[in-house]
Scaffold this active site. Structure first.
Site, short mmCIF file in Angstrom:
data_model
loop_
_atom_site.label_atom_id
_atom_site.label_comp_id
_atom_site.label_asym_id
_atom_site.label_seq_id
_atom_site.Cartn_x
_atom_site.Cartn_y
_atom_site.Cartn_z
N MET A 1 -6.55 4.92 -9.65
CA MET A 1 -7.08 6.29 -10.09
C MET A 1 -7.35 6.99 -11.32
O MET A 1 -6.37 7.66 -11.37
CB MET A 1 -5.84 7.00 -9.16
N ASP B 1 -0.69 1.64 -6.28
CA ASP B 1 -1.21 3.30 -6.08
C ASP B 1 -0.99 3.09 -8.11
O ASP B 1 -0.16 3.69 -9.04
CB ASP B 1 -1.04 4.11 -5.36
N HIS C 1 -5.36 -0.15 -6.18
CA HIS C 1 -6.31 1.34 -6.50
C HIS C 1 -6.32 2.21 -7.65
O HIS C 1 -4.95 2.89 -8.12
CB HIS C 1 -5.92 2.17 -5.12
N ASP D 1 -7.31 5.21 2.99
CA ASP D 1 -4.99 5.95 2.80
C ASP D 1 -5.04 6.81 2.32
O ASP D 1 -5.69 7.80 2.18
CB ASP D 1 -5.94 6.04 1.31
N MET E 1 -10.02 8.25 1.48
CA MET E 1 -9.13 8.60 0.93
C MET E 1 -9.24 10.25 2.26
O MET E 1 -9.73 10.83 2.86
CB MET E 1 -8.94 9.74 -0.10
N MET F 1 -2.08 5.50 -11.13
CA MET F 1 -2.77 6.97 -11.62
C MET F 1 -2.79 7.47 -12.51
O MET F 1 -2.15 7.29 -13.27
CB MET F 1 -1.47 7.60 -10.71
N SER G 1 2.47 0.65 0.50
CA SER G 1 1.68 1.40 -0.67
C SER G 1 3.34 1.97 -1.46
O SER G 1 4.18 2.56 -0.93
CB SER G 1 1.30 2.66 -0.58
N HIS H 1 0.15 -2.25 -1.64
CA HIS H 1 -1.59 -1.60 -1.74
C HIS H 1 -0.42 -0.46 -2.79
O HIS H 1 0.79 0.26 -2.94
CB HIS H 1 -1.36 -0.62 -1.10
C1 DX5 Z 1 -2.09 8.42 -2.48
C2 DX5 Z 1 -2.31 6.80 -2.86
C3 DX5 Z 1 -1.41 6.83 -0.93
C4 DX5 Z 1 -0.19 7.44 -0.87
C5 DX5 Z 1 0.07 6.61 0.96
O1 DX5 Z 1 -2.95 9.00 -3.65
O2 DX5 Z 1 -3.82 6.77 -2.62
O3 DX5 Z 1 -1.97 5.60 -1.41
O4 DX5 Z 1 0.57 6.79 -1.70
O5 DX5 Z 1 0.92 7.90 1.01
P1 DX5 Z 1 1.46 8.39 2.85
O6 DX5 Z 1 1.43 7.05 3.29
O7 DX5 Z 1 3.02 8.49 1.93
O8 DX5 Z 1 0.35 9.53 2.71
ZN ZN Z 2 -4.20 4.28 -2.61
#
Ligand code: DX5
Ligand code: ZN
Length: 227
Positions: free
Chosen positions: A72, A39, A70, A177, A141, A41, A12, A37
């Site tokens: 969010m 993320d 991904h 994840d 998750m 947000m 990620s 990946h």
């Molecule tokens: C959390 C993200 C993950 C996160 C994982 O909201 O969706 O992808 O970056 O990070 P680690 O591997 O550090 O838990």
């Molecule tokens: Zn993620």
């Protein structure tokens, strides 16, 4: 994108150097990452803000393989087209992000991307029971979404096992994840997961100018799943 259930490590970029995404993507792929990946947000669905379609479009030329986006965010639907145009191979939306996940998944495939559905830790596996014929990936998750570096929630392993049984022969990836490292990776791999997202456990100790630790970290996670 062809389908198989071999273990895929998806670093990620939430844990990457935000001033250097292009070089970071190239570095993790050169060091053995299978997917990248991304993320996204919005500060509304989750209590953190990262980036949007413009950043995805900017990093796309630096990724040779799969760009796994991904989302969010809520609402999701108005932004699907933008992420598809940015070059996302997979777009994953949360089942909790709105009342119309079925429509959202249709829209993702309609935009030409593979469709993923993500489940927060408090959401049961049965939430996707009537969606399995319209998804290419289910993301479990194993932390509450929003931040990297959180502790793996062990109770989610049973959910992975349930989903693996529900999926049967369908060509659907199970992605994990949150909190994946060499200790937790074997637990979810044994339960049936094939895509392991890892942020802090991949990027720790390395940098664009010293990327070898990324490779060591990726190999350590992969090796733990076959031990
Ligand atoms: C959390 C993200 C993950 C996160 C994982 O909201 O969706 O992808 O970056 O990070 P680690 O591997 O550090 O838990
Ligand atoms: Zn993620």
């Amino acid at each position: 994108m062809s389908f198989d259930r071999s273990i895929k490590i998806a670093p990620s970029i939430l844990s990457a150097d935000f001033a250097n995404f292009g070089a970071e993507c190239e570095a993790i792929e050169a060091q053995g990452a299978d997917w990248v990946h991304v993320d996204v947000m919005d500060g509304h669905f989750v209590p953190n803000i990262t980036f949007g379609p413009a950043t995805c479009a900017a990093i796309r030329p630096h990724i040779k393989g799969v760009m796994d986006v991904h989302l969010m965010i809520a609402p999701v639907d108005p932004y699907i087209e933008g992420f598809a145009k940015a070059g996302a191979d997979i777009i994953t939306a949360h089942v909790e992000a709105g009342p119309h996940i079925h429509r959202t998944l249709q829209a993702i495939r309609g935009a030409g991307a593979k469709a993923g559905v993500a489940l927060n830790p408090g959401t049961p596996a049965t939430a996707v029971a009537y969606l399995l014929d319209m998804v290419d990936l289910v993301c479990v998750m194993t932390v509450n979404p929003g931040f990297g570096g959180q502790k793996f929630i062990h109770g989610q392993v049973e959910k992975v096992r349930q989903l693996r049984a529900m999926i049967g022969d369908r060509p659907i990836h199970i992605e994990i994840d949150g909190g994946v490292d060499p200790t937790t990776a074997p637990l979810v791999a044994q339960a049936g997961a094939d895509v392991l997202v890892a942020g802090s456990a991949v990027f720790r100790g390395g940098s664009v100018s010293d990327p070898a630790p990324y490779g060591e970290n990726i190999r350590a996670i992969r090796a733990a799943t076959t031990a």
